[in-house]
Every structure is written in structure tokens, then in C-alpha cells.
Write an enzyme that holds these catalytic residues in place. Structure first.
Site, PDB file in Angstrom:
ATOM      1  N   LYS A 102      13.053  18.082  19.917  1.00  0.00           N
ATOM      2  CA  LYS A 102      12.085  19.031  20.490  1.00  0.00           C
ATOM      3  C   LYS A 102      11.659  18.576  21.883  1.00  0.00           C
ATOM      4  O   LYS A 102      11.432  19.404  22.755  1.00  0.00           O
ATOM      5  CB  LYS A 102      10.859  19.166  19.592  1.00  0.00           C
ATOM      6  CG  LYS A 102      11.111  19.986  18.346  1.00  0.00           C
ATOM      7  CD  LYS A 102       9.796  20.410  17.730  1.00  0.00           C
ATOM      8  CE  LYS A 102       9.992  21.309  16.545  1.00  0.00           C
ATOM      9  NZ  LYS A 102       8.728  21.703  15.932  1.00  0.00           N
ATOM     10  N   LYS A 116      21.816  22.942  12.109  1.00  0.00           N
ATOM     11  CA  LYS A 116      20.866  23.475  11.117  1.00  0.00           C
ATOM     12  C   LYS A 116      20.412  24.898  11.489  1.00  0.00           C
ATOM     13  O   LYS A 116      20.202  25.182  12.660  1.00  0.00           O
ATOM     14  CB  LYS A 116      19.645  22.526  11.089  1.00  0.00           C
ATOM     15  CG  LYS A 116      18.604  22.857  10.077  1.00  0.00           C
ATOM     16  CD  LYS A 116      17.380  21.969  10.256  1.00  0.00           C
ATOM     17  CE  LYS A 116      16.487  22.477  11.367  1.00  0.00           C
ATOM     18  NZ  LYS A 116      15.148  21.865  11.401  1.00  0.00           N
ATOM     19  N   LYS A 165      14.563  28.762  12.986  1.00  0.00           N
ATOM     20  CA  LYS A 165      13.907  29.984  13.465  1.00  0.00           C
ATOM     21  C   LYS A 165      13.709  29.946  14.974  1.00  0.00           C
ATOM     22  O   LYS A 165      13.444  30.959  15.598  1.00  0.00           O
ATOM     23  CB  LYS A 165      12.575  30.209  12.741  1.00  0.00           C
ATOM     24  CG  LYS A 165      11.595  29.059  12.798  1.00  0.00           C
ATOM     25  CD  LYS A 165      10.360  29.343  11.926  1.00  0.00           C
ATOM     26  CE  LYS A 165       9.523  28.096  11.755  1.00  0.00           C
ATOM     27  NZ  LYS A 165       9.257  27.661  10.430  1.00  0.00           N
TER      28      LYS A 165
HETATM   29  P1  TYM Z   1       9.295  23.869   8.952  1.00  0.00           P
HETATM   30  O1  TYM Z   1       8.219  24.865   9.198  1.00  0.00           O
HETATM   31  O2  TYM Z   1      10.263  23.593  10.047  1.00  0.00           O
HETATM   32  O3  TYM Z   1      10.149  24.264   7.695  1.00  0.00           O
HETATM   33  C1  TYM Z   1       9.533  24.600   6.457  1.00  0.00           C
HETATM   34  C2  TYM Z   1      10.388  24.120   5.302  1.00  0.00           C
HETATM   35  O4  TYM Z   1      11.701  24.672   5.376  1.00  0.00           O
HETATM   36  C3  TYM Z   1      12.678  23.630   5.317  1.00  0.00           C
HETATM   37  N1  TYM Z   1      13.821  24.012   6.167  1.00  0.00           N
HETATM   38  C4  TYM Z   1      15.083  24.148   5.729  1.00  0.00           C
HETATM   39  N2  TYM Z   1      15.623  23.979   4.510  1.00  0.00           N
HETATM   40  C5  TYM Z   1      16.956  24.206   4.394  1.00  0.00           C
HETATM   41  N3  TYM Z   1      17.747  24.574   5.430  1.00  0.00           N
HETATM   42  C6  TYM Z   1      17.240  24.755   6.668  1.00  0.00           C
HETATM   43  N4  TYM Z   1      18.017  25.111   7.670  1.00  0.00           N
HETATM   44  C7  TYM Z   1      15.846  24.530   6.861  1.00  0.00           C
HETATM   45  N5  TYM Z   1      15.016  24.609   7.942  1.00  0.00           N
HETATM   46  C8  TYM Z   1      13.789  24.286   7.496  1.00  0.00           C
HETATM   47  C9  TYM Z   1      11.955  22.409   5.871  1.00  0.00           C
HETATM   48  O5  TYM Z   1      12.569  21.216   5.449  1.00  0.00           O
HETATM   49  C10 TYM Z   1      10.574  22.581   5.292  1.00  0.00           C
HETATM   50  O6  TYM Z   1      10.528  22.142   3.949  1.00  0.00           O
HETATM   51  N6  TYM Z   1       6.986  19.469   9.490  1.00  0.00           N
HETATM   52  C11 TYM Z   1       7.209  20.566   8.576  1.00  0.00           C
HETATM   53  C12 TYM Z   1       5.940  21.254   8.136  1.00  0.00           C
HETATM   54  C13 TYM Z   1       4.911  20.345   7.528  1.00  0.00           C
HETATM   55  C14 TYM Z   1       4.982  19.783   6.231  1.00  0.00           C
HETATM   56  C15 TYM Z   1       3.772  19.034   6.095  1.00  0.00           C
HETATM   57  C16 TYM Z   1       5.923  19.816   5.206  1.00  0.00           C
HETATM   58  C17 TYM Z   1       3.744  19.959   8.094  1.00  0.00           C
HETATM   59  N7  TYM Z   1       3.053  19.157   7.215  1.00  0.00           N
HETATM   60  C18 TYM Z   1       3.528  18.320   4.922  1.00  0.00           C
HETATM   61  C19 TYM Z   1       5.636  19.102   4.040  1.00  0.00           C
HETATM   62  C20 TYM Z   1       4.464  18.365   3.908  1.00  0.00           C
HETATM   63  C21 TYM Z   1       8.094  21.600   9.271  1.00  0.00           C
HETATM   64  O7  TYM Z   1       8.178  21.643  10.475  1.00  0.00           O
HETATM   65  O8  TYM Z   1       8.666  22.489   8.458  1.00  0.00           O
END
Ligand code: TYM
Length: 331
Positions: A111, A195, A198
Site C-alpha cells: 500500500k 489476489k 476491491k
Molecule cells: P479486508 O477488508 O481487506 O478484507 C476482509 C476479509 O476478506 C478477506 N479477503 C480475501 N479472502 C479471500 N480471497 C481474497 N482475494 C480476499 N481479499 C480479502 C480478508 O482476509 C479479510 O478476512 N485488516 C483487515 C480488516 C481488519 C480485521 C481486524 C480483520 C481490521 N481489524 C481484526 C480481522 C480482525 C482487512 O483489511 O481486511
């Protein structure tokens, strides 16, 4: 009952990758845990966001959590910025974390590289994992279901919890990470070595959960696959078709082996067109449920109650953490 916590950023509309990697397992686990699901808007502002868009996405994300099948009677759904304990604990975790370990996070490196070309890199982007550790640790979380891309952040959360426990007082639960059996890393449709995300600049790479269903089916039909024609799972040699098989399996519950058999005598065209239909009908049903929640008055009540319940639980842990670190007066 053990505690579960997970979060999703409202930095855009989630993709089917998010659905398969995260929401789907949330629903499967909701009965067995005291489960907290968070819309992490404070994480979203680590990169610039449009104020009105962020508000709109936050609301849509709440509806998407519920449309995935989470039952508000069983789980706690809330917005991170509405529970002050997260920011309070994040500061403490920033004082536990080391700059070196934060700079090694691959998500930060990716990022920061992108951000550097547009604007400056915020301090929050670097300390992002401290806030994430805080999110998890203030609920005494036992398990965190996430996609594979969050594995490194979870490992850091565990290290920070152990460091806190040994430096101050043994009060934090060291959480376990849980990845889904199928679909922990859904790949981009136009570059299956990357990957699905969004925030991809190329719209053809991902399917958003609110995409027009027909347009989504078209994205599947035009997904990049290799030049051979056998529908077979082989992540190394056939990453494109393997990714599509994973999506198919996750959305229908059919095993990959059964799908290989089903399409034994077919070519990629037939396979992709039928997967397109699966995705299309999945999205039609899903979006009906999203619209129901967006139009109903219950969304705000669910989020208000969620924030209250989450605060009650998290405040207790924050107080213990402050006491352990010597903050404030002795009470
Ligand atoms: P975020 O918002 O990027 O993604 C949310 C969830 O979706 C999963 N994910 C995927 N799984 C499979 N294939 C993909 N291509 C894919 N892209 C995203 C992510 O692994 C996630 O589970 N940092 C985290 C948000 C967060 C969080 C937390 C998660 C903040 N605090 C505490 C767990 C616990 C994030 O950016 O997820």
C-alpha cells in the site's frame, strides 16, 4: 463460550473474494462463538477516503454482513469508530509494537508503494496492525476467521499480545487464526497470480458483491485462463481455471473433485458460462437481501445495539490494560 472477532474495511464494496474468504466462514461459525463483527472504518482512513462515500460504504457493508446470513440475534455487529475502546487500546498497542516489525508487513509495503505515487504515506498506514491487534485483543478473542492475506497481521497480533503479557501483566488472550478450507485466497480474474482486491484499478479483475449480476457473469466468461482446455485443478500450471474452480466450489458447496468430474468432457467455454450463471444467481439473491436491509429501519437499531454491547465488553479489557501499564490514577 469462546469469543470470535473479525473485521472488514469499508474502503469499497467487498468482492466475492471477501465473501468466500471471510463472510462465508463467519456465517458457518456464528452459532458456536460469542461473535463480534466490525466495520473497520478507522482502518479505512489510513488511505484517503471521500467522506460521503465512506459513510455510504459503511452502511452498505453493514447490510452486506447481514445479507451474508449473520443473525443479529446471535452476533454483535458494530462500527469501529463508534466504540472508543478501539482507539484507546490502539495507542497502547502502538507503544508495544516496534517500527521495524511494522515496516516488514507486506500489506504496508504494497500500500505504501501505491500511496507514494499519489500522496504521502500516512503514519496510520504504518501503525495499521497495532489498531488491528487492539480490535482483536480487547474482546479476549480466541479465534479470528480471515482470508490468507491477513495471516501476517495475525502473527504480529499474537506476538504483540505475548509481549504485553510478559512485559506488563498476563491478561491478553493470544488468538488463533482460522482460514477457510476452500477459498482463503481468491485471485484476480484478469491476473490469477494476483489476489482479487476491491481496490484493483482494473474492474475486470474483481466482482463486487453489488456488481450488476449480468455484468458479473460476463467478467467470469472473460476471465483469463491458460491455453489448454481441460477443467482440472492445478494451482501452479493452471492458476486461472483453479481459481474459477475454487469460486465454483465455494458458491455451490460441490467439491473440486466433483466439479472436475462434472466437466470432464467439457471445455473452458462451457465451464465458464455455467459458473457465470452460478455467480449471477448468487448475486441476484444476495442483492435482494442487501436491499431489504438497506431499506429497513432495523439496520440502525442493530448497529446501535452492537456498539453498546461491544463497548461494554471492550471497556473492561481496556481498563485492565491501562492498569497494567500504569495509566491514570489507581482506582
Ligand atoms: P479486508 O477488508 O481487506 O478484507 C476482509 C476479509 O476478506 C478477506 N479477503 C480475501 N479472502 C479471500 N480471497 C481474497 N482475494 C480476499 N481479499 C480479502 C480478508 O482476509 C479479510 O478476512 N485488516 C483487515 C480488516 C481488519 C480485521 C481486524 C480483520 C481490521 N481489524 C481484526 C480481522 C480482525 C482487512 O483489511 O481486511
Amino acid at each position: 463460550m469462546k469469543t470470535l472477532f473479525s473485521g472488514v474495511q469499508p474502503s469499497g464494496i467487498p468482492t466475492i473474494g471477501n465473501y468466500i474468504g471471510a463472510y462465508k466462514q463467519f456465517v458457518e461459525m456464528q452459532d458456536e462463538y460469542d461473535a463480534y463483527f466490525c466495520i473497520v472504518d478507522q482502518h479505512a482512513i489510513t488511505v484517503p477516503q471521500d467522506r460521503l462515500k465512506l459513510r455510504e460504504n459503511t452502511r452498505k457493508l453493514a447490510a452486506i454482513y447481514l445479507a451474508s446470513g449473520l443473525d443479529p440475534e446471535k452476533i454483535t455487529l458494530f462500527i469501529q469508530s463508534e466504540v472508543a475502546a478501539h482507539a484507546k487500546a490502539a495507542w497502547m498497542m502502538q507503544c508495544i509494537g516496534y517500527i521495524g516489525e511494522l515496516e516488514r508487513m507486506t500489506q504496508f509495503k504494497d500500500k505504501a508503494r501505491r500511496q507514494n505515487q499519489r500522496d504521502g504515506i500516512s503514519v496510520g498506514l504504518l501503525t495499521y496492525p497495532s489498531l488491528m491487534a487492539a480490535d482483536i485483543l480487547i474482546y479476549g478473542t480466541d479465534v479470528v476467521p480471515v482470508g490468507e492475506d491477513q495471516g501476517q497481521h495475525l502473527e504480529l497480533t499474537r506476538n504483540m499480545a505475548e509481549r504485553f503479557n510478559s512485559k506488563y501483566n498476563d491478561i491478553l488472550t493470544v488468538p488463533e487464526v482460522k482460514h477457510p478450507e476452500v477459498g482463503g485466497r481468491i485471485m484476480s480474474l484478469n491476473d490469477p497470480t494476483k489476489k482479487m482486491s476491491k481496490s484493483d484499478d482494473n474492474q475486470k479483475g474483481f466482482i463486487s458483491l453489488l456488481d450488476d449480476p449480468k455484468a458479473a457473469a460476463k467478467k467470469i466468461r472473460s476471465a483469463v485462463t491458460d491455453s489448454s482446455s481441460e477443467v482440472k485443478y492445478d494451482k501452479e500450471e493452471k492458476p486461472g481455471i483453479s481459481n474459477l474452480l475454487t469460486i465454483y466450489s465455494a458458491l455451490t458447496g460441490k467439491s473440486i473433485a466433483d466439479l472436475e468430474k462434472q466437466y470432464e468432457d467439457s471445455n473452458y467455454g462451457v465451464f465458464k458460462s455455467e459458473l457465470g450463471e452460478v455467480v449471477e444467481s448468487f448475486l441476484i439473491d444476495f442483492q435482494d437481501r442487501v436491499n431489504h436491509y438497506l431499506e429497513s429501519g432495523e439496520l440502525d437499531d442493530i448497529l446501535d445495539q452492537g456498539a453498546e454491547k461491544a463497548s461494554t465488553k471492550a471497556d473492561k479489557m481496556v481498563e485492565k490494560m491501562e492498569r497494567a501499564m500504569g495509566l491514570g490514577r489507581k482506582r
